[in-house]
Design a protein around this motif. Structure first.
Motif, PDB file in Angstrom:
ATOM      1  N   GLU A  63       0.826  -1.201   0.000  1.00 11.42           N
ATOM      2  CA  GLU A  63       0.000   0.000   0.000  1.00 11.42           C
ATOM      3  C   GLU A  63       0.863   1.255   0.000  1.00 11.42           C
ATOM      4  O   GLU A  63       0.402   2.344  -0.346  1.00 11.42           O
ATOM      5  N   GLY A  64       2.133   1.078   0.368  1.00 15.35           N
ATOM      6  CA  GLY A  64       3.049   2.208   0.374  1.00 15.35           C
ATOM      7  C   GLY A  64       3.262   2.809  -1.004  1.00 15.35           C
ATOM      8  O   GLY A  64       3.598   3.993  -1.128  1.00 15.35           O
ATOM      9  N   VAL A  65       3.071   2.017  -2.065  1.00 17.43           N
ATOM     10  CA  VAL A  65       3.217   2.557  -3.419  1.00 17.43           C
ATOM     11  C   VAL A  65       2.158   3.629  -3.651  1.00 17.43           C
ATOM     12  O   VAL A  65       2.444   4.725  -4.138  1.00 17.43           O
ATOM     13  N   ARG A  66       0.915   3.311  -3.274  1.00 11.57           N
ATOM     14  CA  ARG A  66      -0.153   4.308  -3.394  1.00 11.57           C
ATOM     15  C   ARG A  66       0.025   5.421  -2.366  1.00 11.57           C
ATOM     16  O   ARG A  66      -0.204   6.600  -2.655  1.00 11.57           O
ATOM     17  N   GLY A  67       0.451   5.037  -1.154  1.00  6.99           N
ATOM     18  CA  GLY A  67       0.656   6.040  -0.120  1.00  6.99           C
ATOM     19  C   GLY A  67       1.705   7.067  -0.502  1.00  6.99           C
ATOM     20  O   GLY A  67       1.619   8.239  -0.122  1.00  6.99           O
ATOM     21  N   ASN A  68       2.693   6.635  -1.291  1.00  6.26           N
ATOM     22  CA  ASN A  68       3.761   7.550  -1.713  1.00  6.26           C
ATOM     23  C   ASN A  68       3.447   8.273  -3.016  1.00  6.26           C
ATOM     24  O   ASN A  68       4.282   9.025  -3.517  1.00  6.26           O
ATOM     25  N   GLY A  69       2.245   8.026  -3.583  1.00  3.15           N
ATOM     26  CA  GLY A  69       1.846   8.837  -4.730  1.00  3.15           C
ATOM     27  C   GLY A  69       1.221   8.136  -5.906  1.00  3.15           C
ATOM     28  O   GLY A  69       0.682   8.801  -6.802  1.00  3.15           O
ATOM     29  N   ALA A  70       1.269   6.801  -5.998  1.00  3.78           N
ATOM     30  CA  ALA A  70       0.744   6.104  -7.173  1.00  3.78           C
ATOM     31  C   ALA A  70      -0.772   6.242  -7.278  1.00  3.78           C
ATOM     32  O   ALA A  70      -1.475   6.440  -6.282  1.00  3.78           O
ATOM     33  N   ILE A  71      -1.272   6.124  -8.509  1.00 10.92           N
ATOM     34  CA  ILE A  71      -2.713   6.164  -8.746  1.00 10.92           C
ATOM     35  C   ILE A  71      -3.146   4.874  -9.436  1.00 10.92           C
ATOM     36  O   ILE A  71      -2.312   4.084  -9.886  1.00 10.92           O
ATOM     37  N   LEU A  72      -4.450   4.667  -9.519  1.00  9.46           N
ATOM     38  CA  LEU A  72      -5.021   3.516 -10.213  1.00  9.46           C
ATOM     39  C   LEU A  72      -5.825   4.005 -11.411  1.00  9.46           C
ATOM     40  O   LEU A  72      -6.610   4.953 -11.291  1.00  9.46           O
ATOM     41  N   VAL A  73      -5.621   3.363 -12.556  1.00  8.71           N
ATOM     42  CA  VAL A  73      -6.421   3.684 -13.739  1.00  8.71           C
ATOM     43  C   VAL A  73      -6.968   2.390 -14.325  1.00  8.71           C
ATOM     44  O   VAL A  73      -6.405   1.307 -14.133  1.00  8.71           O
ATOM     45  N   ASN A  74      -8.071   2.501 -15.061  1.00  8.13           N
ATOM     46  CA  ASN A  74      -8.656   1.332 -15.722  1.00  8.13           C
ATOM     47  C   ASN A  74      -8.190   1.258 -17.172  1.00  8.13           C
ATOM     48  O   ASN A  74      -7.380   2.081 -17.626  1.00  8.13           O
ATOM     49  N   ASP A  75      -8.693   0.282 -17.902  1.00  8.35           N
ATOM     50  CA  ASP A  75      -8.273   0.119 -19.301  1.00  8.35           C
ATOM     51  C   ASP A  75      -8.696   1.295 -20.170  1.00  8.35           C
ATOM     52  O   ASP A  75      -8.166   1.494 -21.268  1.00  8.35           O
ATOM     53  N   ASP A  76      -9.642   2.087 -19.664  1.00  3.21           N
ATOM     54  CA  ASP A  76     -10.072   3.277 -20.396  1.00  3.21           C
ATOM     55  C   ASP A  76      -9.164   4.468 -20.110  1.00  3.21           C
ATOM     56  O   ASP A  76      -9.410   5.578 -20.598  1.00  3.21           O
ATOM     57  N   GLY A  77      -8.119   4.235 -19.278  1.00  2.00           N
ATOM     58  CA  GLY A  77      -7.156   5.292 -18.990  1.00  2.00           C
ATOM     59  C   GLY A  77      -7.618   6.297 -17.959  1.00  2.00           C
ATOM     60  O   GLY A  77      -7.038   7.383 -17.844  1.00  2.00           O
ATOM     61  N   LYS A  78      -8.652   5.952 -17.177  1.00  2.00           N
ATOM     62  CA  LYS A  78      -9.212   6.904 -16.224  1.00  2.00           C
ATOM     63  C   LYS A  78      -9.090   6.410 -14.782  1.00  2.00           C
ATOM     64  O   LYS A  78      -9.139   5.210 -14.522  1.00  2.00           O
ATOM     65  N   ARG A  79      -8.939   7.363 -13.854  1.00  2.00           N
ATOM     66  CA  ARG A  79      -9.034   7.031 -12.434  1.00  2.00           C
ATOM     67  C   ARG A  79     -10.490   6.713 -12.107  1.00  2.00           C
ATOM     68  O   ARG A  79     -11.407   7.197 -12.780  1.00  2.00           O
ATOM     69  N   PHE A  80     -10.706   5.925 -11.040  1.00  2.00           N
ATOM     70  CA  PHE A  80     -12.075   5.522 -10.715  1.00  2.00           C
ATOM     71  C   PHE A  80     -12.333   5.436  -9.213  1.00  2.00           C
ATOM     72  O   PHE A  80     -13.433   5.055  -8.791  1.00  2.00           O
ATOM     73  N   VAL A  81     -11.335   5.808  -8.372  1.00  2.00           N
ATOM     74  CA  VAL A  81     -11.504   5.676  -6.929  1.00  2.00           C
ATOM     75  C   VAL A  81     -10.451   6.515  -6.212  1.00  2.00           C
ATOM     76  O   VAL A  81      -9.403   6.843  -6.792  1.00  2.00           O
TER      77      VAL A  81
END
Length: 700
Positions: free
Chosen positions: A397-415
């Motif tokens: 979780e440290g990857v997200r905690g240090n700045g990473a984001i999540l995107v879907n196959d449509d190239g968009k964030r969703f959460v």
């Protein structure tokens, strides 16, 4: 020299023998062994307090009898035979167990239709009774003894054993069914959540035990046991100090999902917390001289007629044996690697991959319920949102905690990437194919050394531009470019207007860029055995099972419906230490400590290296293959069909898993004389890497 007997002397001896024999026969005829005589002998047989177990041949395999002796004689007799046919031998065993509960007796009639099983049980019981009288039984191992038996050498079990020893316990032993210590703890990648610590104060972070309590209760949807959560948070700061005092390193404070402030404590080099913690605990156990019996599986816990713990049955390569004990600390972990058990309690998770090590199969929960232990929140099973679907590697979780984001196959964030694990997992599952991409830049990579393992494992896509990363991952390029630009703009003003993410550490604008495929996997079983704040195991009615304590993932009530990242490590250290302290106090109140009688053999005990034989041609060989953390290299020479100078190296394998597996595999070859890899349970990726490296080895 002595004289040889004359014929006359021989005649006298024979005559005397016949006279004695006649007298014995006369006595037997005159005084037959009546039922009353048998009863007198049985009632006056002296037994030694303890638990005794013995086996004999049944119909389908070995059957076993166990006798529990208290201060006033035999208190319990039970039978088992896992290999017997359920409808015949199994039914006979069940019938005899019911009979013993109703009317305890050392003799019983054979069950009609199951004479072979019955005969085996009679012989097994006879052996167990002889052992209970202090007599040796050929082919059976003598019972051993300890004041405290800890079942499980994960973080909770090792913390318990160390704390008990530090408080004065002198006869503690740990049983571990796996070939290496660490359990799931060694896989922990994040850190240890703690409030009001010296490191938070150093960094100017305002936190409190109350805020930590509220965050944990909120994360668990208020299903948590408030008393256990209070205990967790109020002892969290001292847990950090304790780990550091025994040689650990928890001094960097970071942000994790579900926490209102920076609270997770990590190693100073930002590496994964698990390997550091397990290495520290192992070293302290060695220093204190606490024996750890590896590849020794606890199979049953015994109690007397009053429910007080009396012993543990265990099994190793040499067979089954019993340890008589005053206390058991149950620290066997959860059941995340038992798909049948997961599906039983959470049918919606059937077919999910797991982040758990192969030993997390719920054995401890089953042993505890056999003693009447209550369960709580057993259906609450957490998924970790970011796990590689191909290798089951968990991205901390440290990857997200240090700045990473999540995107879907449509190239968009969703959460909001830092929301609780259940929320993020559900959001990913709602995407196409139930998968997402974990996206970060070089700034995030440089802030967290744990990322290097993912890159070395080959599960991270790298690109010099956002456009190139979109092409390599297959996400919608135009949308992805827009998403990254919008995120950088929001980070600049410090407000996530899309999903309300509070911590936006970096703008994600420093190339190269990286992405790893991620989906949820079974991660943590929140439910388990009921305990109180002293870690005493409770029955369903809340009453205590004397001498029985539990800590770690085998326990329920701490995390409620959802565990916050970083709370598991807090859990195992805090409640592990409490269990060790409580266990020692119980021993002191029940006869006191005794001298240690069990020792763990070192790996080199009785070891004789054999020549490793091969059909390869003479010469020098070198080969490599992908391991868990990076490449594994094998070098060796062959002369006249014998392997010499064998070297196996994997510098990027984790010390506590891959490193130990490498040593075990090499020693296994030297023991067997075969140039074959014996897969090490819990280190399957490393084991396969060594196999592939040998197969890839070429003559130099």
């Amino acid at each position: 020299m002595g004289k040889q007997p004359t014929n006359k002397n021989k005649g006298n001896i024979v005559g005397l023998f016949l006279m004695v024999l006649a007298a014995v026969i006369t006595i037997i005829i005159a005084f037959p062994v009546t039922d009353g005589v048998r009863k007198y002998i049985k009632d006056n047989t002296k037994y030694i307090a303890g638990t005794y177990s013995a086996a004999d041949k049944g119909f389908g395999g070995n059957v076993r009898a166990t006798v529990v002796v208290g201060d006033n004689g035999i208190e319990n007799i039970s039978f088992e035979g896992k290999s017997e046919t359920p409808d015949i031998g199994g039914a006979a065993i069940e019938k005899l167990n019911d009979k013993m509960k109703a009317n305890l007796d050392t003799e019983f009639d054979s069950v009609s239709g199951a004479t072979i099983t019955s005969s085996g049980l009679k012989h097994a019981l006879k052996k167990a009774l002889l052992k209970a009288q202090g007599k040796e039984v050929k082919g059976e191992r003598k019972p051993q003894s300890a004041d405290i038996v800890v079942i499980g050498a994960g973080g909770a079990g090792m913390s318990a054993a160390i704390e008990a020893a530090q408080k004065g316990a002198t006869n503690v032993v740990i049983l571990e069914k796996m070939p290496i210590t660490g359990g799931n703890s060694v896989r922990a990648t994040g850190g240890l959540n703690a409030s009001e610590t010296q490191y938070q104060k150093r960094d100017g972070i305002e936190d409190s035990n109350e805020l930590f309590y509220q965050d944990t209760m909120k994360g668990g949807k208020n299903l948590n046991d408030p008393e256990l959560v209070r205990t967790l948070v109020e002892n969290s700061a001292s847990a950090v100090d304790w780990v550091n005092s025994i040689g650990g390193d928890l001094s960097v404070v970071g942000q994790f999902g579900g926490a209102s402030v920076k609270r997770i404590h990590r190693p100073s080099d930002t590496s994964a917390v698990g390997p550091m913690l397990v290495k520290t605990l192992n070293a302290k156990l060695d220093e204190l001289g606490v024996p750890v019996l590896l590849e020794t599986k606890a199979t049953k816990i015994f109690a007397d007629k009053d429910g007080k713990i009396t012993g543990v049955e265990a099994e190793d390569d040499n067979g089954v044996f019993v340890i008589n004990t005053k206390v058991v600390v149950l620290a066997t972990g959860g059941f995340g690697a038992n798909p049948q058990m997961v599906a039983k309690y959470a049918p919606q998770l059937e077919g999910f991959i797991t982040t758990n090590h192969v030993g997390a199969t719920g054995d401890g929960i089953e042993m505890a319920t056999e003693l009447g232990a209550g369960l709580t929140d057993i259906e609450q099973i957490q998924t970790h949102p970011t796990v590689n679907p191909d290798t089951a590697t968990m991205y901390t979780e440290g990857v997200r905690g240090n700045g990473a984001i999540l995107v879907n196959d449509d190239g968009k964030r969703f959460v909001n990437e830092l929301d609780t694990r259940d929320v993020v997992s559900a959001a990913i599952m709602a995407q196409q194919n139930g998968e997402s991409w974990l996206v970060f830049d070089t700034a995030v990579r440089e802030s967290l050394s744990a990322i290097e393992k993912y890159i070395n494992e080959g599960i991270i896509v790298e690109a010099n531009s956002i456009e190139e990363l979109a092409q390599k991952t297959g996400v919608n390029e135009a949308n992805f470019v827009a998403t990254m630009q919008e995120y950088a703009a929001m980070q600049a003003v410090g407000k996530d207007s899309e999903f309300g993410r509070k911590s936006m550490e970096v703008p994600l604008t420093k190339p190269p860029y990286f992405a790893g495929k991620a989906k949820p996997a079974v991660h943590h079983t929140m439910g388990g055995v009921k305990i109180n704040k002293e870690t005493q195991v409770l029955k369903e009615d809340g009453s205590v099972i004397p001498g029985f304590f539990a800590a770690g993932e085998v326990v329920g009530g701490v995390h409620g419906a959802n565990r916050l990242g970083g709370n598991a490590v807090t859990d195992i250290v805090v409640f592990g230490r409490i269990a060790g302290d409580s266990a020692n106090k119980y021993v002191l109140d029940n006869g006191g400590n005794t001298e240690r009688t069990i020792t763990a053999q070192t790996e080199d005990a009785n070891f004789v290296a054999k020549d490793i034989k091969t059909k390869l041609k003479d010469g020098s060989y070198k080969g490599s293959a992908k391991g868990f953390g990076g490449d594994i290299e094998v070098t060796f020479t062959v002369k006249k069909g014998i392997v010499n100078d064998l070297e196996i190296s994997g510098p990027k394998e984790t010390t506590e898993i891959g490193g130990k597996a490498i040593n075990k595999i090499k020693k296994g070859m030297q023991k067997s004389g075969k140039f074959e890899v014996d897969n090490v349970s819990g280190a399957s990726v490393t084991s396969k890497g060594i196999t592939d490296a040998i197969n890839n080895a070429k003559l130099q």
